[in-house]
Design an enzyme around this catalytic site. Structure first.
Site, mmCIF file in Angstrom:
data_model
loop_
_atom_site.group_PDB
_atom_site.id
_atom_site.type_symbol
_atom_site.label_atom_id
_atom_site.label_comp_id
_atom_site.label_asym_id
_atom_site.label_seq_id
_atom_site.Cartn_x
_atom_site.Cartn_y
_atom_site.Cartn_z
ATOM 1 N N CYS A 37 -11.357 -14.594 21.107
ATOM 2 C CA CYS A 37 -10.380 -15.132 22.047
ATOM 3 C C CYS A 37 -8.947 -15.039 21.513
ATOM 4 O O CYS A 37 -8.007 -15.316 22.242
ATOM 5 C CB CYS A 37 -10.711 -16.575 22.401
ATOM 6 S SG CYS A 37 -10.971 -17.617 20.972
ATOM 7 N N ASP A 39 -7.585 -16.875 19.164
ATOM 8 C CA ASP A 39 -7.056 -18.160 18.705
ATOM 9 C C ASP A 39 -6.799 -18.122 17.197
ATOM 10 O O ASP A 39 -7.553 -17.510 16.459
ATOM 11 C CB ASP A 39 -8.053 -19.294 18.985
ATOM 12 C CG ASP A 39 -8.138 -19.625 20.463
ATOM 13 O OD1 ASP A 39 -7.406 -19.001 21.239
ATOM 14 O OD2 ASP A 39 -8.930 -20.508 20.829
ATOM 15 N N CYS A 63 -7.018 -22.635 22.741
ATOM 16 C CA CYS A 63 -7.378 -23.431 23.908
ATOM 17 C C CYS A 63 -7.487 -24.912 23.537
ATOM 18 O O CYS A 63 -7.439 -25.281 22.362
ATOM 19 C CB CYS A 63 -8.700 -22.943 24.477
ATOM 20 S SG CYS A 63 -10.067 -23.245 23.359
ATOM 21 N N CYS A 106 -15.180 -22.713 19.097
ATOM 22 C CA CYS A 106 -13.994 -23.460 18.663
ATOM 23 C C CYS A 106 -14.340 -24.383 17.504
ATOM 24 O O CYS A 106 -13.544 -24.570 16.583
ATOM 25 C CB CYS A 106 -13.431 -24.290 19.816
ATOM 26 S SG CYS A 106 -12.918 -23.283 21.216
#
Lengths: 137, 187
Positions: A37, A39, A63, A106
């Protein structure tokens, strides 16, 4: 997708956002990323002379779940010894925040960041002790 | 093979559980990074027409549902092959390369640099410093171009050899692209 109140709370009021001095020998810095993603997460710990974590800071560009995971991680890190901190698992974060399955990565990122920060700290400590040992010999 | 029977074959292929079918086969293109984009577009339009809801309006519900599923896959296949970066990702996975989740490595210093740039972007935004944002954007675009060039070169080499080093390096560059893409999305 329904997010838990805990995620939303950490996202709206992230704890321990900021930076510690990367060059401080008592500070361990972990910078990790999730290429799925894009991140990026930076997590830092500050330790006392007995390897206890006295402060933790993070900066996450990603996110809401990545921000909440790292915010929670810094809360948990404070007051722990570095060895106890290594026991924190991503599954603990998933449970605490009730992360939805698509956001589990995450929590993995947060666990990676904890490990990277502790590794960096331990490396610094080892490098510090090395010259002292050499002097004794 | 006629387009219609090709679709049927693909559908059977998918039904047999052998996977979603190959995107290159779907459009009858040679399975390599360099493709004829105009031809891809023609074949895409041709297939789209056949699974368009209007084309199966007189058929039963099962046929309509199948057409809808095929249409989704044709769209996904087209979007994947159209975009050079997504196509490189597809070619890599097809050649047995790892996914981003399996191999998260990035070129050295990229994460550091991404973090620093994100901070600079935040600062420039809160200060309303348009000149700084323009400068950052220019340098990130430059970096994106460099990475795209490397991806293209590596994806081309992938066809000839199943060398691990090429696959790993391509994974590395595709991972880098994700971070750079996210940076650009901020600008």
């Amino acid at each position: 997708m329904a997010y838990s109140n805990k995620i939303i709370d950490h996202y709206n009021h992230p704890r321990n956002v900021g930076s510690l001095d990367k060059k401080d020998p008592k500070v361990g810095t972990g910078i990790v990323g999730a290429p799925e993603c894009g991140d990026v997460m930076k997590l830092q710990i500050l330790c006392d002379d007995n390897d206890n974590i006295v402060d933790a800071k993070f900066k996450t560009f990603g996110c809401g779940s990545a921000i909440a995971s790292s915010s929670l991680a810094t809360e948990w890190l404070k007051g722990k010894s570095v060895d106890d901190a290594l026991q924190i698992k991503n599954t603990d974060i998933v449970k605490e925040l009730a992360l939805p399955p698509v956001k589990i990565h995450c929590s993995v990122l947060a666990e990676d960041a904890i490990r990277a920060a502790i590794n960096d700290y331990k490396k610094k400590r080892a490098a510090e002790e090395q010259p002292a040992d050499a002097a004794v010999k | 093979m006629a387009a219609e029977s090709r679709l049927t074959a693909q559908r059977q292929h998918a039904d047999s559980g052998a996977g979603a079918g190959d995107y290159f086969e779907l459009f009858e293109l040679p399975a390599r990074f360099d493709i004829d984009i105009a031809l891809l577009r023609r074949r895409f339009l041709e297939l789209s027409r056949q699974c368009h809801p209007d084309a199966v309006a007189m058929e039963d519900a099962a046929a309509q549902a199948a057409a809808l599923a095929t249409s989704a896959r044709v769209n996904e296949a087209y979007e994947t092959l159209c975009d050079p970066v997504r196509r490189a990702e597809y070619v890599l996975r097809r050649a047995g390369g790892k996914s981003a989740a399996e191999d998260k490595r990035v070129p050295p210093e990229l994460l550091n640099q991404t973090l620093m740039l994100r901070e600079e972007i935040e600062e420039a935004k809160s200060a309303g410093d348009q000149a700084a944002l323009t400068a950052i954007r220019k340098s990130v675009l430059q970096q994106k171009g460099d990475i795209e060039g490397r991806i293209t070169e590596l994806a081309r080499r992938l066809a000839g050899q199943a060398d691990d080093s090429v696959r790993d390096e391509l994974r590395l560059q595709l991972n880098a692209m994700k971070y750079v893409g996210n940076l650009l999305a901020q600008l």
